[in-house]
Design a protein around this motif. Structure first.
Motif: not given
Length: 826
Positions: A457-460, A531-532, A571-579
């Motif tokens: 989810c983009g965590h670094t 952007p998540s 409900f999905l955990p993230y939108p389908r368009w979400d990376s």
């Protein structure tokens, strides 16, 4: 439940068993299948043991969570999910020398097993038969209801030896006679090879370097367990060349008789329990059913107009009890599937235990997580199989605030503040350790507690997580209250300062103006929003979150969730368009109840009755298959039509979040140290009775659309000017009627005052609200007024915010352990 009779659709000797799937009745709380087993598969739990039973009545899985290495599978015996040929301890009855599989009719499904009926009209016999899971054993019992010809009867197991799960590194003995006087014994040993052990340690250390730095326990490298199959009076065994084994008990003609599959982590434990169960197995079965009925009688009762959903809510507390590990008080397996003890599954939603008569378990939770805390890294997230368990993976410190929240909720529900004093020093330690990770804007830094692989989810490693910080804020409000009550003003002031910083900076830090929703995380070095957009942005555990995020912001979240996350099953955990969506092919592509408290709260505030009704419909669909889901795969747009794990009904986290999502989101019922507040919720009429709160027991009738009160009655007397019920009215038996309305009231009204008591409230002749309030710490007053209002605190005006669009105001009352008169003059 009545036993089957001659006219019932019972299986008989003349007919093949009738197999009907998803044929459950919910006329009463306990689900019942009139004909057959009723489900494709169902799982049951009894603490350390678990079992899955197939639609034809055979065991498909037998698990035991003992002292075997945690990296080895807990699955010890496996049947075939589709074929009855492969017999895994298939329970049978021998009637006058002729064996019968025990068939199913009028089958009641409990969290810990089933009770069913089998009649053979041509032989004049009828039985009630049960599978009951104890903490360490499966008990198969047969009760003779009718034996018209006094025929000789025996209990028998048919078992294929190759049902044993010979995992790599696992060895066993054969069944040995003579070790115990009443049956047969097998030992199983698991050993992790050196090269595999080094690989596992390397993988774990890599995970810890990113998420949980430090030296963490790996658990045992090898272990041995003992398995006994026993029956009072003994079992004789006959083996065949194909590996088929028959274990047959002594003769009987009436009464109730039990055979036991027992598991133990030492020979001494096995010998002691075998002796006890040989004498008392039937008594243990009866006690289990009594405890179940007691749990139902203690817990709140629900009338939602939907008998399936009524059953789902009512069965939640005994389902949780089925996962308690009785010999390690304060622990629970995270599910009836493949999980041992996990911290956040236990520590979230303390209120479910406190509302349903499980106060003793809640107290044990506080003790266990304090006593097992890692000396450096604190509260455990994952635990080893050692005795006692050790922390394998700790929580991030912001997430450890879940312990503080649990402690706070224990005190506000029970009224027992002595427990606050007992565990405060540990809660204070968590707070003080968390300070090192809190930046100048009040945000806690570190990767998210969930999902398991936040890098997807983009965590670094340079992260500020919205999920973690939603927990941190609630924990800070709780520790502020604890410290103030117990006289530790230095800690109270420190926590208060962080709360004010978070209230100022939380939304600017995480809110994405373009999307109209919260970003999953920001870069702690640059402040850049990633952007998540998770459905679990806020882990809604307390009413304090309403002070962090405004109603208008929650409405925006409701719109975003409805447009981007909603599916027919949740409900999905993230939108389908979400990376971030489906990056791991697992967690990030599944529907989770983890976020349901937040989702339902948003939809309630937004007045989305259609979505709240849809959430109940999807919950119904799960419970018709007896599932409190952990997750439900939703990688495709169209629905798969079946559960991921049929009958895997026992997920500790999912059970609790479903329960609390209904209470807070649909019923609009909120608890805090100052009492009870009512809010927006489901418009359909709801009744909830036997709700305990300190020394009161509440019966509530709720309904109507809107956030204002057409009627708010407490024991028949009207409460005007506040949706928070005066604490002085919450004593003894309390009947509350709350009929909502959308129409704006003519006079001001207190919408919320979380963390403080209202001791007296009313509307004066001039149309203003007069109240006497008490709080140990400053508390946010949120109110409605048709025009900007003057708020007087102890006779002096205090200033806050007022939104002319929503006609709502917000002001911080500087309470400090004293009762103060306030006035809202609109």
């Amino acid at each position: 439940m009545k036993p089957a009779n001659k006219s019932a659709r019972a299986a008989s000797a003349k007919d093949s068993p009738v197999i009907v799937l998803n044929d459950l009745r919910f006329d009463e709380v306990t689900p019942v299948s009139e004909c057959g087993f009723g489900l494709l598969q169902n799982t049951y739990a009894g603490g350390r043991v678990g079992a899955a039973v197939n639609f034809f009545g055979g065991l498909n899985e037998v698990q035991y969570w003992g002292t075997l290495p945690m990296h080895m599978t807990r699955m010890l015996f496996m049947g075939n999910p589709a074929s009855s040929y492969q017999r895994c301890f298939r329970a049978q009855v021998v009637v006058d020398g002729e064996p019968y599989n025990l068939e199913f009719s009028n089958t009641a499904h409990y969290p810990f097993g089933y009770k069913s009926h089998f009649a053979i009209p041509g032989r004049g016999v009828e039985f009630a038969h049960r599978l009951t899971l104890l903490n360490d054993a499966l008990v198969f019992s047969v009760e003779v209801l009718r034996n018209e010809h006094n025929l000789p009867l025996r209990h028998r197991f048919e078992h294929h030896d190759h049902c044993f799960n010979a995992a790599p590194g696992r060895s066993r003995t054969g069944w040995e006679e003579g070790v115990i006087p009443s049956g047969w014994v097998m030992t199983v040993k698991d050993v992790i090879p050196d090269d595999k052990w080094e690989e596992l340690q390397s993988e774990s250390n890599k995970l810890n370097e990113v998420k949980f730095p430090g030296s963490i326990a790996q658990g045992c490298k090898e272990g041995t367990i003992w398995i006994a199959l026993l029956n009072k009076g003994g079992l004789c065994m006959r083996s065949t060349t194909s590996g088929r084994q028959y274990f047959t008990g002594r003769e009987f003609r009436g009464g109730e008789h039990a055979s036991v599959l027992l598991f133990a982590s030492s020979r001494e434990e096995m010998m002691r329990r075998a002796d006890e169960l040989e004498k008392k197995a039937v008594s243990f079965v009866k006690a289990k059913e009594r405890d179940y009925k007691r749990d139902l009688a203690k817990a709140p009762r629900f009338e939602t107009g939907d008998k399936v959903f009524n059953s789902m809510l009512a069965c939640a507390p005994p389902t949780l009890r089925g996962l308690f590990v009785e010999d390690v008080p304060g622990t629970a397996r995270a599910s009836s599937g493949g999980y041992w003890v996990w911290g956040w599954d236990t520590l979230t939603c303390a209120e479910v235990h406190l509302l349903s008569g499980q106060v003793g378990f809640a107290r044990d939770v506080l003790r266990f997580y304090r006593d097992t805390a890692h000396p450096k890294w604190g509260v455990g997230h994952q635990f080893t199989m050692d005795q006692p368990p050790q922390v394998r993976i700790p929580m991030a410190y912001s997430a450890q605030m879940m312990y503080v929240i649990f402690l706070y909720q224990y005190g506000i529900h029970t009224g027992d503040r002595s427990v606050w004093n007992e565990y405060y020093s540990f809660a204070k330690r968590i707070f003080e350790c968390s300070l090192a990770a809190i930046n100048s804007s009040g945000m806690g830094e570190g990767p998210a507690l969930w999902p398991d692989i936040p890098s997807l989810c983009g965590h670094t490693g340079n992260d500020i997580s919205v999920f973690n910080n939603s927990i941190q804020y609630q924990g800070m409000r709780c520790i502020e209250e604890l410290a103030a009550v117990l006289g530790d003003l230095e800690i109270a002031v420190k926590a208060r300062g962080i709360c004010r910083l978070m209230e100022e900076n939380f939304v600017p830090t995480f809110w994405d103006e373009k999307r109209g929703y919260f970003a999953d995380s920001v870069d702690s070095k640059t402040g850049e929003k990633r952007p998540s957009y998770p459905a679990h942005a806020l882990l809604w555990m307390t009413s304090f979150l309403s002070d962090l995020v405004s109603p208008e912001r929650l409405k925006a979240c409701a719109s975003f969730l409805a447009a981007n996350h909603m599916t027919p099953r949740g409900f999905l955990p993230y939108p389908r368009w979400d990376s971030s969506f489906d990056g791991d092919g697992n967690q990030t592509g599944q529907i989770w109840p983890t976020h349901d408290m937040f989702v339902t709260r948003c939809q309630a505030v937004a007045g989305r009755q259609d979505i709240l009704e849809g959430w109940i419909d999807s919950s119904d669909w799960y419970w018709k298959q007896l599932a409190y889901i952990e997750g439900y795969s939703a990688q495709t747009v169209n629905d798969s039509g079946t559960l991921d794990c049929a009958g895997q009904k026992m997920n500790f986290f999912g059970t609790k979040t479903t329960y609390m999502a209904f209470l807070t989101g649909c019923a609009g019922l909120h608890f805090d140290s100052g009492g009870i507040t009512l809010s927006e919720g489901l418009a359909r009429p709801l009744k909830i009775s036997r709700v305990p709160f300190r020394k009161a027991v509440l019966d509530l009738s709720l309904g109507g659309k809107g956030k204002f009160a057409r009627r708010l009655l407490v024991n028949g007397k009207s409460v005007a000017g506040s949706l928070k019920i005066p604490i002085t009215l919450l004593k003894g038996k309390v009947d509350i009627v709350f009929e909502r309305v959308e129409k704006n009231p003519a006079h001001p009204i207190i919408l919320s005052l979380y963390g403080a008591e209202i001791r007296k409230v009313g509307v004066d002749r001039r149309g203003g609200v007069q109240a006497v309030v008490f709080g140990n710490t400053p508390a946010w007053l949120r109110y409605y007024s048709r025009k900007p209002a003057t708020v007087l605190f102890d006779g002096r005006e205090i200033h806050g915010e007022y939104d002319p669009t929503t006609r709502e105001g917000k002001v911080l009352l500087p309470l400090a352990s004293s009762a103060v008169a306030i006035e809202i003059a609109g």
